[in-house]
Design a protein around this motif. Sequence first.
Motif, PDB file in Angstrom:
ATOM      1  N   ILE A   1      -3.900  -5.963  25.255  1.00 18.20           N
ATOM      2  CA  ILE A   1      -4.581  -7.003  24.497  1.00 18.20           C
ATOM      3  C   ILE A   1      -3.871  -7.287  23.186  1.00 18.20           C
ATOM      4  CG2 ILE A   1      -6.753  -7.616  23.368  1.00 18.20           C
ATOM      5  CD1 ILE A   1      -8.079  -5.629  25.460  1.00 18.20           C
ATOM      6  N   LEU A   2      -3.554  -6.250  22.474  1.00 14.38           N
ATOM      7  CA  LEU A   2      -2.846  -6.376  21.200  1.00 14.38           C
ATOM      8  C   LEU A   2      -1.481  -5.733  21.344  1.00 14.38           C
ATOM      9  CD1 LEU A   2      -5.711  -5.345  18.745  1.00 14.38           C
ATOM     10  CD2 LEU A   2      -4.972  -7.649  19.325  1.00 14.38           C
ATOM     11  N   GLN A   3      -0.501  -6.272  20.680  1.00 13.78           N
ATOM     12  CA  GLN A   3       0.843  -5.724  20.775  1.00 13.78           C
ATOM     13  C   GLN A   3       0.964  -4.348  20.130  1.00 13.78           C
ATOM     14  OE1 GLN A   3       3.657  -6.866  22.358  1.00 13.78           O
ATOM     15  NE2 GLN A   3       2.221  -8.234  23.344  1.00 13.78           N
ATOM     16  N   ASN A   4      -0.106  -3.853  19.530  1.00 13.10           N
ATOM     17  CA  ASN A   4      -0.042  -2.532  18.921  1.00 13.10           C
ATOM     18  C   ASN A   4      -0.514  -1.424  19.852  1.00 13.10           C
ATOM     19  OD1 ASN A   4      -2.778  -2.911  18.944  1.00 13.10           O
ATOM     20  ND2 ASN A   4      -3.074  -2.698  16.755  1.00 13.10           N
ATOM     21  N   GLY A   5      -0.954  -1.722  21.093  1.00 11.53           N
ATOM     22  CA  GLY A   5      -1.277  -0.679  22.048  1.00 11.53           C
ATOM     23  C   GLY A   5      -2.655  -0.715  22.680  1.00 11.53           C
ATOM     24  N   LEU A   6      -3.575  -1.559  22.209  1.00 10.96           N
ATOM     25  CA  LEU A   6      -4.909  -1.652  22.813  1.00 10.96           C
ATOM     26  C   LEU A   6      -4.789  -2.289  24.191  1.00 10.96           C
ATOM     27  CD1 LEU A   6      -7.995  -1.311  22.422  1.00 10.96           C
ATOM     28  CD2 LEU A   6      -8.000  -3.656  21.539  1.00 10.96           C
ATOM     29  N   TYR A   7      -5.374  -1.638  25.217  1.00 12.72           N
ATOM     30  CA  TYR A   7      -5.280  -2.191  26.566  1.00 12.72           C
ATOM     31  C   TYR A   7      -6.620  -2.116  27.303  1.00 12.72           C
ATOM     32  CZ  TYR A   7      -4.929   2.640  28.266  1.00 12.72           C
ATOM     33  OH  TYR A   7      -5.166   3.964  28.547  1.00 12.72           O
ATOM     34  N   ALA A   8      -6.762  -3.000  28.286  1.00  9.91           N
ATOM     35  CA  ALA A   8      -7.884  -2.983  29.216  1.00  9.91           C
ATOM     36  C   ALA A   8      -7.288  -2.860  30.615  1.00  9.91           C
ATOM     37  CB  ALA A   8      -8.705  -4.262  29.101  1.00  9.91           C
ATOM     38  N   GLY A   9      -7.916  -2.058  31.457  1.00 13.89           N
ATOM     39  CA  GLY A   9      -7.386  -1.846  32.795  1.00 13.89           C
ATOM     40  C   GLY A   9      -8.450  -1.939  33.867  1.00 13.89           C
ATOM     41  N   VAL A  10      -8.011  -2.284  35.069  1.00 15.49           N
ATOM     42  CA  VAL A  10      -8.863  -2.267  36.260  1.00 15.49           C
ATOM     43  C   VAL A  10      -8.109  -1.498  37.336  1.00 15.49           C
ATOM     44  CG1 VAL A  10     -10.034  -4.445  35.749  1.00 15.49           C
ATOM     45  CG2 VAL A  10      -7.968  -4.477  37.114  1.00 15.49           C
TER      46      VAL A  10
ATOM     47  N   SER B   1     -12.136  13.948  50.318  1.00 17.23           N
ATOM     48  CA  SER B   1     -12.414  15.375  50.300  1.00 17.23           C
ATOM     49  C   SER B   1     -13.105  15.717  51.613  1.00 17.23           C
ATOM     50  CB  SER B   1     -13.332  15.718  49.132  1.00 17.23           C
ATOM     51  OG  SER B   1     -13.630  17.089  49.125  1.00 17.23           O
ATOM     52  N   SER B   2     -13.180  16.993  51.953  1.00 19.72           N
ATOM     53  CA  SER B   2     -13.903  17.363  53.164  1.00 19.72           C
ATOM     54  C   SER B   2     -15.391  17.090  52.937  1.00 19.72           C
ATOM     55  CB  SER B   2     -13.661  18.837  53.505  1.00 19.72           C
ATOM     56  OG  SER B   2     -14.089  19.657  52.453  1.00 19.72           O
ATOM     57  N   GLY B   3     -15.964  16.254  53.749  1.00 16.05           N
ATOM     58  CA  GLY B   3     -17.380  15.921  53.642  1.00 16.05           C
ATOM     59  C   GLY B   3     -17.696  14.823  52.636  1.00 16.05           C
ATOM     60  N   TYR B   4     -16.694  14.260  51.966  1.00 21.04           N
ATOM     61  CA  TYR B   4     -16.945  13.214  50.986  1.00 21.04           C
ATOM     62  C   TYR B   4     -15.737  12.284  50.892  1.00 21.04           C
ATOM     63  CZ  TYR B   4     -17.322  10.967  46.422  1.00 21.04           C
ATOM     64  OH  TYR B   4     -17.345  10.050  45.408  1.00 21.04           O
ATOM     65  N   ASN B   5     -15.932  11.030  51.252  1.00 17.65           N
ATOM     66  CA  ASN B   5     -14.910   9.998  51.108  1.00 17.65           C
ATOM     67  C   ASN B   5     -15.563   8.796  50.445  1.00 17.65           C
ATOM     68  OD1 ASN B   5     -12.924  11.506  52.501  1.00 17.65           O
ATOM     69  ND2 ASN B   5     -13.816  10.875  54.442  1.00 17.65           N
ATOM     70  N   ASP B   6     -14.836   8.125  49.578  1.00 13.18           N
ATOM     71  CA  ASP B   6     -15.408   7.015  48.819  1.00 13.18           C
ATOM     72  C   ASP B   6     -14.304   6.069  48.385  1.00 13.18           C
ATOM     73  OD1 ASP B   6     -17.274   5.466  47.441  1.00 13.18           O
ATOM     74  OD2 ASP B   6     -17.893   7.057  46.080  1.00 13.18           O
ATOM     75  N   ILE B   7     -14.677   4.849  48.089  1.00 12.78           N
ATOM     76  CA  ILE B   7     -13.808   3.868  47.433  1.00 12.78           C
ATOM     77  C   ILE B   7     -14.444   3.620  46.076  1.00 12.78           C
ATOM     78  CG2 ILE B   7     -12.898   1.518  47.466  1.00 12.78           C
ATOM     79  CD1 ILE B   7     -11.743   3.227  49.680  1.00 12.78           C
ATOM     80  N   MET B   8     -13.634   3.711  45.020  1.00 15.39           N
ATOM     81  CA  MET B   8     -14.180   3.591  43.666  1.00 15.39           C
ATOM     82  C   MET B   8     -13.384   2.576  42.842  1.00 15.39           C
ATOM     83  SD  MET B   8     -15.127   7.539  42.794  1.00 15.39           S
ATOM     84  CE  MET B   8     -16.386   7.182  41.583  1.00 15.39           C
ATOM     85  N   PRO B   9     -13.912   1.364  42.662  1.00 13.13           N
ATOM     86  CA  PRO B   9     -13.297   0.457  41.690  1.00 13.13           C
ATOM     87  C   PRO B   9     -13.658   0.928  40.283  1.00 13.13           C
ATOM     88  CG  PRO B   9     -15.180  -0.585  42.736  1.00 13.13           C
ATOM     89  CD  PRO B   9     -15.005   0.749  43.391  1.00 13.13           C
ATOM     90  N   GLY B  10     -12.776   0.677  39.329  1.00 13.58           N
ATOM     91  CA  GLY B  10     -13.039   1.150  37.975  1.00 13.58           C
ATOM     92  C   GLY B  10     -12.459   0.251  36.902  1.00 13.58           C
ATOM     93  N   ILE B  11     -12.918   0.480  35.682  1.00 12.17           N
ATOM     94  CA  ILE B  11     -12.399  -0.213  34.506  1.00 12.17           C
ATOM     95  C   ILE B  11     -12.123   0.828  33.428  1.00 12.17           C
ATOM     96  CG2 ILE B  11     -13.538  -2.418  34.963  1.00 12.17           C
ATOM     97  CD1 ILE B  11     -15.692  -1.609  32.930  1.00 12.17           C
ATOM     98  N   GLU B  12     -11.235   0.498  32.493  1.00 15.87           N
ATOM     99  CA  GLU B  12     -10.959   1.398  31.382  1.00 15.87           C
ATOM    100  C   GLU B  12     -10.533   0.592  30.160  1.00 15.87           C
ATOM    101  OE1 GLU B  12      -7.548   4.055  31.723  1.00 15.87           O
ATOM    102  OE2 GLU B  12      -6.606   2.661  33.109  1.00 15.87           O
ATOM    103  N   LEU B  13     -10.776   1.183  29.019  1.00 16.80           N
ATOM    104  CA  LEU B  13     -10.343   0.620  27.750  1.00 16.80           C
ATOM    105  C   LEU B  13      -9.680   1.749  26.984  1.00 16.80           C
ATOM    106  CD1 LEU B  13     -10.329  -1.810  25.803  1.00 16.80           C
ATOM    107  CD2 LEU B  13     -12.476  -0.943  24.873  1.00 16.80           C
ATOM    108  N   GLY B  14      -8.422   1.532  26.575  1.00 14.60           N
ATOM    109  CA  GLY B  14      -7.692   2.609  25.931  1.00 14.60           C
ATOM    110  C   GLY B  14      -6.743   2.106  24.866  1.00 14.60           C
ATOM    111  N   TYR B  15      -6.032   3.038  24.298  1.00 13.66           N
ATOM    112  CA  TYR B  15      -5.089   2.723  23.234  1.00 13.66           C
ATOM    113  C   TYR B  15      -3.854   3.596  23.404  1.00 13.66           C
ATOM    114  CZ  TYR B  15      -3.405   1.305  18.681  1.00 13.66           C
ATOM    115  OH  TYR B  15      -2.661   0.756  17.671  1.00 13.66           O
TER     116      TYR B  15
END
Length: 159
Positions: free
Chosen positions: A90-99, A106-120
Amino acid sequence: MKKIMSMLAMLTMTLAANAQFESGTKYVGASLTGINLSYNGAKETSIGIQAKGGYFVDDCWQINAMVGYDKPGKGIKGVFQAGVGGRYYILQNGLYAGVNAKAVLSSGYNDIMPGIELGYAFFLNDKVTIEPAVYYDQSLKSHSDYSTVGLKVGVGLYF
């Protein structure tokens, strides 16, 4: 005088960071996830590790792929993750948004997980960063048990 020197140092770091978000730049990173700073309905304690590789397809636009391993707790064995995503600086100084979207296996557990993140991306020099981020992963299998809000801290290399 100290204020002027501090402002010049910050300006220099911003200019160095600007060059790293250009088209054609490559990215490699690793992060610790969870660190008991995440929450979902099924976890007691959690620690995970992720590795990520990316490429800037245009200025400020990064695509990436990731693999990871998580030990969620509460009777769930270790979980392997693989996925793809993107970031916009977002900013040239390092702030970002991600998808992203990842397959969680795993054994006994499978999933699809869409996600979002906000970082620096805090640049330590012109190539190495410390990258704290807040994230949310939405479980398509069971929202109340496996959707996760958390904090991760990573290290990135831009070259």
